[in-house]
Design a protein around this motif. Structure first.
Motif, PDB file in Angstrom:
ATOM      1  N   HIS A   9       0.739  -0.844  -0.316  1.00  0.00           N
ATOM      2  CA  HIS A   9       0.217  -0.415   0.313  1.00  0.00           C
ATOM      3  C   HIS A   9       1.017   1.357  -0.119  1.00  0.00           C
ATOM      4  N   ASP A  11       0.868   5.411  -0.514  1.00  0.00           N
ATOM      5  CA  ASP A  11      -0.098   7.295  -1.303  1.00  0.00           C
ATOM      6  C   ASP A  11       0.849   8.055  -1.977  1.00  0.00           C
ATOM      7  N   GLU A  13       0.531  11.150  -3.101  1.00  0.00           N
ATOM      8  CA  GLU A  13       0.013  12.943  -3.275  1.00  0.00           C
ATOM      9  C   GLU A  13       0.210  13.647  -4.437  1.00  0.00           C
TER      10      GLU A  13
END
Length: 157
Positions: A9, A11, A13
């Protein structure tokens, strides 16, 4: 028999909004931050050829780095099992991406250039170890272009 499944996982941004969003092609920065829990952030952007920040990692560099790191990890493991004592390992990996007329593109190859220094063991085993490391590398098994290894080895007492 099914193998183990592992999930990853991250992220990503986008941090390149200078107040107008992505209103025009030249009106925003390609900057982003890659995050995974417990790891330091990775500042990213696009390749400078595509209006990216050259001081940040781009996806193409990260792909080549992933292939190199995966091969290195398998190579070190297999060397330790085979009695080869690695003292240094530096890879000068190179990826080649071809851009098409419509702006898309794809990698056509990656060449790994590991330079390994051994302090013990038979250096003639390294060709077979590189072959096995390549066959076991999770990342190399996931790409649709050739990944080759052109390594060098030296031995120190």
């Amino acid at each position: 028999m099914a193998g183990k499944t592992h999930a990853y996982h991250v992220d990503v941004e986008w941090t390149g909004n200078d107040g107008q969003g992505a209103k025009s092609y030249t009106g925003y920065r390609r900057d982003h931050v890659i995050r995974a829990e417990g790891n330091p952030d990775i500042p990213g952007s696009s390749d400078p050829n595509f209006r990216g920040d050259p001081a940040r990692w781009n996806p193409e560099e990260l792909l080549v780095a992933s292939l190199s790191a995966c091969h290195k990890l398998w190579c070190l493991h297999l060397c330790s099992v085979a009695g080869l004592v690695v003292q240094t390992y530096v890879d000068h990996a190179e990826g080649v991406m071809e851009e098409t007329g419509d702006g898309s593109g794809r990698f056509t190859r990656v060449i790994l250039h590991p330079d390994i220094t051994l302090s013990a063991g038979d250096p003639s085993k390294l060709d077979a170890i590189h072959h096995e490391a390549h066959a076991k590398c999770f990342i190399a098994n996931s790409v649709n272009f050739p990944v080759t290894v052109e390594g060098t080895v030296s031995v120190v007492a």
